[in-house]
Design a protein around this motif. Structure first.
Motif, PDB file in Angstrom:
ATOM      1  N   ASP A   1       0.831  -1.206   0.000  1.00 49.71           N
ATOM      2  CA  ASP A   1       0.000   0.000   0.000  1.00 49.71           C
ATOM      3  C   ASP A   1       0.867   1.258   0.000  1.00 49.71           C
ATOM      4  O   ASP A   1       0.519   2.263  -0.625  1.00 49.71           O
ATOM      5  N   GLU A   2       1.992   1.190   0.669  1.00 51.51           N
ATOM      6  CA  GLU A   2       2.895   2.343   0.722  1.00 51.51           C
ATOM      7  C   GLU A   2       3.453   2.668  -0.665  1.00 51.51           C
ATOM      8  O   GLU A   2       3.493   3.833  -1.073  1.00 51.51           O
ATOM      9  N   VAL A   3       3.872   1.655  -1.415  1.00 47.83           N
ATOM     10  CA  VAL A   3       4.402   1.866  -2.766  1.00 47.83           C
ATOM     11  C   VAL A   3       3.306   2.411  -3.677  1.00 47.83           C
ATOM     12  O   VAL A   3       3.547   3.320  -4.481  1.00 47.83           O
ATOM     13  N   LEU A   4       2.094   1.878  -3.569  1.00 50.83           N
ATOM     14  CA  LEU A   4       0.984   2.367  -4.393  1.00 50.83           C
ATOM     15  C   LEU A   4       0.720   3.845  -4.128  1.00 50.83           C
ATOM     16  O   LEU A   4       0.490   4.612  -5.059  1.00 50.83           O
ATOM     17  N   ARG A   5       0.747   4.236  -2.850  1.00 48.07           N
ATOM     18  CA  ARG A   5       0.494   5.637  -2.499  1.00 48.07           C
ATOM     19  C   ARG A   5       1.637   6.540  -2.955  1.00 48.07           C
ATOM     20  O   ARG A   5       1.412   7.573  -3.583  1.00 48.07           O
ATOM     21  N   GLN A   6       2.870   6.177  -2.638  1.00 49.16           N
ATOM     22  CA  GLN A   6       4.010   7.054  -2.894  1.00 49.16           C
ATOM     23  C   GLN A   6       4.422   7.086  -4.367  1.00 49.16           C
ATOM     24  O   GLN A   6       4.668   8.150  -4.911  1.00 49.16           O
ATOM     25  N   ASP A   7       4.509   5.931  -4.998  1.00 50.09           N
ATOM     26  CA  ASP A   7       5.033   5.870  -6.364  1.00 50.09           C
ATOM     27  C   ASP A   7       3.963   6.037  -7.445  1.00 50.09           C
ATOM     28  O   ASP A   7       4.239   6.566  -8.515  1.00 50.09           O
ATOM     29  N   PHE A   8       2.749   5.547  -7.169  1.00 50.38           N
ATOM     30  CA  PHE A   8       1.710   5.552  -8.194  1.00 50.38           C
ATOM     31  C   PHE A   8       0.542   6.488  -7.882  1.00 50.38           C
ATOM     32  O   PHE A   8      -0.347   6.648  -8.706  1.00 50.38           O
TER      33      PHE A   8
ATOM     34  N   SER B   1      11.249  -4.548 -25.486  1.00 49.45           N
ATOM     35  CA  SER B   1      12.232  -5.631 -25.610  1.00 49.45           C
ATOM     36  C   SER B   1      12.927  -5.933 -24.283  1.00 49.45           C
ATOM     37  O   SER B   1      13.417  -7.043 -24.093  1.00 49.45           O
ATOM     38  N   GLY B   2      12.956  -4.989 -23.369  1.00 53.48           N
ATOM     39  CA  GLY B   2      13.554  -5.239 -22.063  1.00 53.48           C
ATOM     40  C   GLY B   2      12.862  -6.339 -21.274  1.00 53.48           C
ATOM     41  O   GLY B   2      13.464  -6.970 -20.411  1.00 53.48           O
ATOM     42  N   PHE B   3      11.606  -6.599 -21.596  1.00 51.00           N
ATOM     43  CA  PHE B   3      10.888  -7.652 -20.884  1.00 51.00           C
ATOM     44  C   PHE B   3      11.317  -9.046 -21.312  1.00 51.00           C
ATOM     45  O   PHE B   3      10.918 -10.036 -20.704  1.00 51.00           O
ATOM     46  N   LEU B   4      12.150  -9.152 -22.352  1.00 50.24           N
ATOM     47  CA  LEU B   4      12.700 -10.458 -22.726  1.00 50.24           C
ATOM     48  C   LEU B   4      13.575 -11.011 -21.608  1.00 50.24           C
ATOM     49  O   LEU B   4      13.715 -12.212 -21.463  1.00 50.24           O
ATOM     50  N   THR B   5      14.161 -10.116 -20.832  1.00 52.33           N
ATOM     51  CA  THR B   5      15.063 -10.546 -19.755  1.00 52.33           C
ATOM     52  C   THR B   5      14.416 -10.417 -18.377  1.00 52.33           C
ATOM     53  O   THR B   5      15.118 -10.383 -17.371  1.00 52.33           O
ATOM     54  N   TRP B   6      13.106 -10.349 -18.309  1.00 46.86           N
ATOM     55  CA  TRP B   6      12.394 -10.125 -17.046  1.00 46.86           C
ATOM     56  C   TRP B   6      12.822 -11.097 -15.959  1.00 46.86           C
ATOM     57  O   TRP B   6      13.078 -10.708 -14.830  1.00 46.86           O
ATOM     58  N   TRP B   7      12.915 -12.381 -16.295  1.00 46.00           N
ATOM     59  CA  TRP B   7      13.197 -13.379 -15.271  1.00 46.00           C
ATOM     60  C   TRP B   7      14.678 -13.486 -14.930  1.00 46.00           C
ATOM     61  O   TRP B   7      15.046 -14.177 -14.002  1.00 46.00           O
ATOM     62  N   SER B   8      15.541 -12.792 -15.642  1.00 46.40           N
ATOM     63  CA  SER B   8      16.962 -12.820 -15.302  1.00 46.40           C
ATOM     64  C   SER B   8      17.338 -11.682 -14.353  1.00 46.40           C
ATOM     65  O   SER B   8      18.470 -11.588 -13.918  1.00 46.40           O
ATOM     66  N   VAL B   9      16.364 -10.810 -14.035  1.00 47.14           N
ATOM     67  CA  VAL B   9      16.604  -9.686 -13.121  1.00 47.14           C
ATOM     68  C   VAL B   9      15.755  -9.907 -11.875  1.00 47.14           C
ATOM     69  O   VAL B   9      14.600 -10.310 -11.950  1.00 47.14           O
ATOM     70  N   GLU B  10      16.320  -9.625 -10.735  1.00 44.08           N
ATOM     71  CA  GLU B  10      15.604  -9.822  -9.468  1.00 44.08           C
ATOM     72  C   GLU B  10      14.630  -8.668  -9.232  1.00 44.08           C
ATOM     73  O   GLU B  10      15.025  -7.505  -9.198  1.00 44.08           O
ATOM     74  N   HIS B  11      13.330  -8.998  -9.098  1.00 43.26           N
ATOM     75  CA  HIS B  11      12.294  -7.996  -8.849  1.00 43.26           C
ATOM     76  C   HIS B  11      11.659  -8.164  -7.473  1.00 43.26           C
ATOM     77  O   HIS B  11      10.690  -7.505  -7.166  1.00 43.26           O
ATOM     78  N   ARG B  12      12.181  -9.034  -6.675  1.00 42.34           N
ATOM     79  CA  ARG B  12      11.542  -9.350  -5.399  1.00 42.34           C
ATOM     80  C   ARG B  12      11.378  -8.163  -4.452  1.00 42.34           C
ATOM     81  O   ARG B  12      10.386  -8.092  -3.766  1.00 42.34           O
ATOM     82  N   PRO B  13      12.320  -7.215  -4.392  1.00 43.97           N
ATOM     83  CA  PRO B  13      12.090  -6.103  -3.463  1.00 43.97           C
ATOM     84  C   PRO B  13      10.840  -5.284  -3.819  1.00 43.97           C
ATOM     85  O   PRO B  13      10.177  -4.756  -2.941  1.00 43.97           O
ATOM     86  N   ALA B  14      10.509  -5.186  -5.085  1.00 48.08           N
ATOM     87  CA  ALA B  14       9.360  -4.373  -5.488  1.00 48.08           C
ATOM     88  C   ALA B  14       8.045  -5.127  -5.321  1.00 48.08           C
ATOM     89  O   ALA B  14       7.012  -4.508  -5.076  1.00 48.08           O
ATOM     90  N   PHE B  15       8.064  -6.447  -5.463  1.00 42.97           N
ATOM     91  CA  PHE B  15       6.833  -7.230  -5.436  1.00 42.97           C
ATOM     92  C   PHE B  15       6.818  -8.201  -4.265  1.00 42.97           C
ATOM     93  O   PHE B  15       7.829  -8.789  -3.924  1.00 42.97           O
ATOM     94  N   GLU B  16       5.630  -8.370  -3.709  1.00 43.23           N
ATOM     95  CA  GLU B  16       5.445  -9.293  -2.604  1.00 43.23           C
ATOM     96  C   GLU B  16       4.963 -10.632  -3.147  1.00 43.23           C
ATOM     97  O   GLU B  16       4.122 -10.684  -4.037  1.00 43.23           O
ATOM     98  N   GLY B  17       5.498 -11.724  -2.634  1.00 42.13           N
ATOM     99  CA  GLY B  17       5.046 -13.056  -3.038  1.00 42.13           C
ATOM    100  C   GLY B  17       5.363 -13.364  -4.490  1.00 42.13           C
ATOM    101  O   GLY B  17       6.388 -12.952  -5.019  1.00 42.13           O
TER     102      GLY B  17
END
Length: 183
Positions: free
Chosen positions: A46-53, A121-137
């Motif tokens: 909720d904090e990220v949604l409020r602050q960033d979006f 085209s950057g989404f071709l490498t989506w799974w090779s980059v760690e996104h865990r800090p931004a997303f829960e679960g």
């Protein structure tokens, strides 16, 4: 349907399928953004949604509007394989019933295809980059799945645009002997 003199050949089946596929590429990410706009859990805190979006707030209009605009632009690809991409529908004020100049369709569609290919085209490498800090679960993987179809949007639009151009280019001039001399 309006009859057009010297009308180009109809689009081949593969181009029609590519045009429809291009229109469908924006749906998963659009649904994910609309879910975010409505406050449904999409992996952000909720904090990220409020602050960033700015959700709730003005961000709701932006995120939902972005989804609608993306789908509307993707649907324009179908015009490259349908009659309304050759003759402006009569219900449109001032220009209805007029032929669409091929370059008026090819230039924006070609530039759009290039821009979309570069943008997504950057989404071709989506799974090779760690996104865990931004997303829960598991939401990092879900977002990746929702955004992967966008990688195809530019190339599909490009293929349909090239087909449109080839079907609408001027006929090749021929000599009296029947040999073409086009350069």
């Amino acid at each position: 349907m309006t009859s057009v003199p010297n009308a180009p050949a109809p689009a081949p089946r593969w181009a029609v399928r590519c045009a429809h596929a291009a229109a469908l590429t924006t749906i998963p990410s659009g649904l994910w953004r609309i879910a975010m706009a409505f406050g449904l859990p999409v992996g952000y805190s909720d904090e990220v949604l409020r602050q960033d979006f700015h959700i709730p707030g003005v961000g709701v209009v932006y995120v939902a509007g972005l989804s609608v605009v993306c789908e509307a632009l993707a649907l324009l690809t179908i015009g490259l394989v349908r009659p309304w991409g050759e003759v402006v529908p009569r219900w449109i004020p001032f220009i209805g019933g007029r032929r669409v100049h091929p370059l008026a369709a090819v230039i924006p569609a070609g530039l759009g295809a290039i821009a979309l290919t570069v943008l997504w085209s950057g989404f071709l490498t989506w799974w090779s980059v760690e996104h865990r800090p931004a997303f829960e679960g598991p939401w990092g993987d879900i977002v990746g799945v929702c955004y992967q179809p966008l990688v195809l949007w530019g190339p599909l639009l490009g293929a349909v645009t090239v087909n449109y151009y080839l079907r609408h280019r001027r006929p090749v001039n021929t000599s009296p002997l029947g040999r073409s001399w086009a350069f």
